[in-house]
Scaffold this active site. Sequence first.
Site, PDB file in Angstrom:
ATOM      1  N   GLY A 167       0.842  -1.196   0.000  1.00 53.33           N
ATOM      2  CA  GLY A 167       0.000   0.000   0.000  1.00 53.33           C
ATOM      3  C   GLY A 167       0.866   1.231   0.000  1.00 53.33           C
ATOM      4  N   GLY A 168       0.217   2.384   0.113  1.00 52.10           N
ATOM      5  CA  GLY A 168       0.928   3.644   0.014  1.00 52.10           C
ATOM      6  C   GLY A 168       1.963   3.835   1.100  1.00 52.10           C
ATOM      7  CG  MET A 169       1.516   5.200   4.630  1.00 53.51           C
ATOM      8  SD  MET A 169       2.901   6.351   4.656  1.00 53.51           S
ATOM      9  CE  MET A 169       3.550   6.051   6.296  1.00 53.51           C
ATOM     10  N   GLY A 170       3.545   1.143   2.774  1.00 50.65           N
ATOM     11  CA  GLY A 170       4.435   0.018   3.025  1.00 50.65           C
ATOM     12  C   GLY A 170       4.055  -1.263   2.323  1.00 50.65           C
ATOM     13  CB  VAL A 176       2.178  -6.338   4.565  1.00 48.07           C
ATOM     14  CG1 VAL A 176       1.998  -7.200   5.815  1.00 48.07           C
ATOM     15  CG2 VAL A 176       1.803  -4.889   4.873  1.00 48.07           C
ATOM     16  CE  LYS A 183       1.726  -1.589   7.023  1.00 46.31           C
ATOM     17  NZ  LYS A 183       0.699  -0.551   7.357  1.00 46.31           N
ATOM     18  CG  ASP A 187      -7.926   5.231   6.310  1.00 42.83           C
ATOM     19  OD1 ASP A 187      -8.967   5.590   5.722  1.00 42.83           O
ATOM     20  OD2 ASP A 187      -6.993   4.645   5.734  1.00 42.83           O
TER      21      ASP A 187
END
Length: 789
Positions: A18-21, A23, A38, A131
């Site tokens: 995803g945008g932040m990592g 996994v 992650k 979120d």
Amino acid sequence: MLAQTFSHFRILDKLGSGGMGVVYRAEDTSLGRTVALKFLPAERAKDKSVLERFKQEARTASALNHPNICTIYEIGEDSGEIYIAMEYIEGQILRERVGQDGMPVDAVIRFGRQIASALEHAHQRGVVHRDLKLANIMATTQGDAKVLDFGLARRLEELDLTRTSLAEAPLETTVGLAGTLPYMAPELLEGKAAGPRSDLWALGVVLYEMATGCRPFAGGNFFQLSTAIMKQPVPPLPQDVPPGLRAVILKCLEKEPARRYQRAGEVLAALEALGSGTEDLSATFSGAAPQALAAPAAGKRARWLRRLTPVWTLAIVLGVVFWVTRPSRPPHIRSIAVLPLTNLSRDPDQEIFADGMTEELINALSKISALRVISRTSVMQYKGTHKPLSDIARELHADAVVDGTVQRSDGRVKIWASLVDARVDRNLWSKSYDENVAQIASLQSQVAQAIAGEIQVQVTPQESASLSKSRPVNPQAYDTYLRARYYWNKRTPGDLNKAIESFKSAIEIDPTYALAYAGLADSYSLLSVYGELSPRETMPRAKAAAKRALEIDAALAEAQATLANIEWAYDWDAVTAEAEFRKALASNPNYASAHQWYAVYLSNHGRHEEAIAEILRARELDPLSPIIEANTGADYYYARQYDRAIEELKAAAERDPNFWVTHSILGQTYLAMGRTADATAELEKARSLPPESVRTRSMLGRAYAVAGRRAEAQRLVEELLSLSRKRYVSPAFIAIVYVGLGEKDKAFTWLEKAYADRSDWMTLLNTDPLFDPLRSDPRFQDLLRRAGL
């Protein structure tokens, strides 16, 4: 690609990204357990703000320990790689468990309880999710919910807000939004901070989606979806959703945060009551619809249905079919409020444009005599509020509201408008429009005609022709005109002068702009009424501007009403004035100011019953206008119905204690009744409020004189005389104090000067109790004759 081993972890397989990592599923070799690992992407680890956000996610979530929250084990760094080790969950994302028609009710309630419990645990520790969505909730193989990503604030780079559907994308733009748009609460879209109640809104969306298979709000792009979230009512849930669950969802999805549940624990208690079959939910669903609370629980309803005989079952089914398939009747709507259009451009400079568009749409609808259309002054008081539409409609005495958004860019205007029957919170109609700015008048007429057609209100051929008539406008002239009206609506002398300059600029750009001429006439007229300039200086200019407007558009109500006011207040031509007032009210029966000014005219002529009827009509159209409320009291005062005047003025003062005109007229009324102490108190209050008013000084001087405080009255006369040598002061104000002091010769000297100035106070001679001490004097009767009274 990472090696098979990393620090004390052995990488097993990739789970997702995803945008932040990214996994991975991995084995923690030191503790012998499977974890989700992650990693922050290497190119983003160089960004200190992104790195800090990634670490913050871990620190935030690691403080939580709850069976329905994914557990964070550790955060670390090795060989330049930043990682978080967290609980590995076997199962699937909850979104994948939700079918096209939603989930079984018992599953919705079970998962809902667990999610609410997780939120309650987090909120008690000062952690807001920010979120929450189906994609951030796992359904384990044991059938339990696990909430992921607490405290996450993701960034979606280079987001195209006009074309991206944003179905699942997290959103944190330069305007300060954080979260995933379809789950975001209305207050977040206005840039306010996330809090527990915004999480509860997201929980409401999740519950709705689990119960129905779809989200409550939809839109093809950012603007459409954000508008739906902020403005549209929640679509009805299917009938197979039990009333109790329906009530929980609707309370979570209240637009105004104060009307939602205040704690996740309240949602948890409500869902637990549903799950246990509790039937008395009145305490749990405080604020929910009474009919929903009184309905039996789903299980009890099913048992009741099974007891029915086949004949009764058939009868009930046929009744339901008849009700659902009956021919729909158009709603009986006869009063409408157009709420301030929301500016979607996020450019503060466009707020004036959005407000102007609201006013112009009101003006377009106002031409329909069969509709009562609430005026601008009243509706603008709801700008930026989140009050339920039903509450707003009730306060404005409106059957329906028009709500919407406006966005201007690249020479085009996009409007989305919606018509809601506020009595039952039902959306009757909505439509988007996209026009060139030059066709703005045509766009406003289209919206007005569509609304009239939807509610099947009668539109006369003349009104239809007036709505259809539109001319292209110069965009620059239109902008300048809207800015001028913005200043005019503030009604202070300084702003009126700014309005005059802007109206003149609009006319220079477009010499055939009738509305700009009408605005110029209004501004000059008010400068005279407020005593800033001599009537001989302002009124001829106002009259010339009004006549020029009518040369361009003979049916322009604003110009007709202003001309009528000038014909009476300045020219003292009663016959022409009344004819122009009637023309204005025929052209626009919803023009509140025309009714207000006509009431003054009728009162001046002693036609008090007609005057009161007109001012009450003005108040129906503009129920929250301070000046119309004050003038209602004034008309009762002129009719010498003092008790009723005081009743109206006190109520107005309670609603707006800082409006000086109300206190001034209330003081005059007490003075006429001989209650000098009350009169003095109110007039001193009026003088303490801005702006500094010459009228208030005059009335206070009169009150001091009547109360025997002659020295103070004389001091105020001297102040007025001194001020008159520096700027215009109506001679009538000086005369009024001298009447109180009993100095009739000086009073008549100043009344003769007022006559020479053609002061509008001359029109009050016949009815205002202030002049009662002079009525027996032959000089007074001569003044009345010369003034046409």
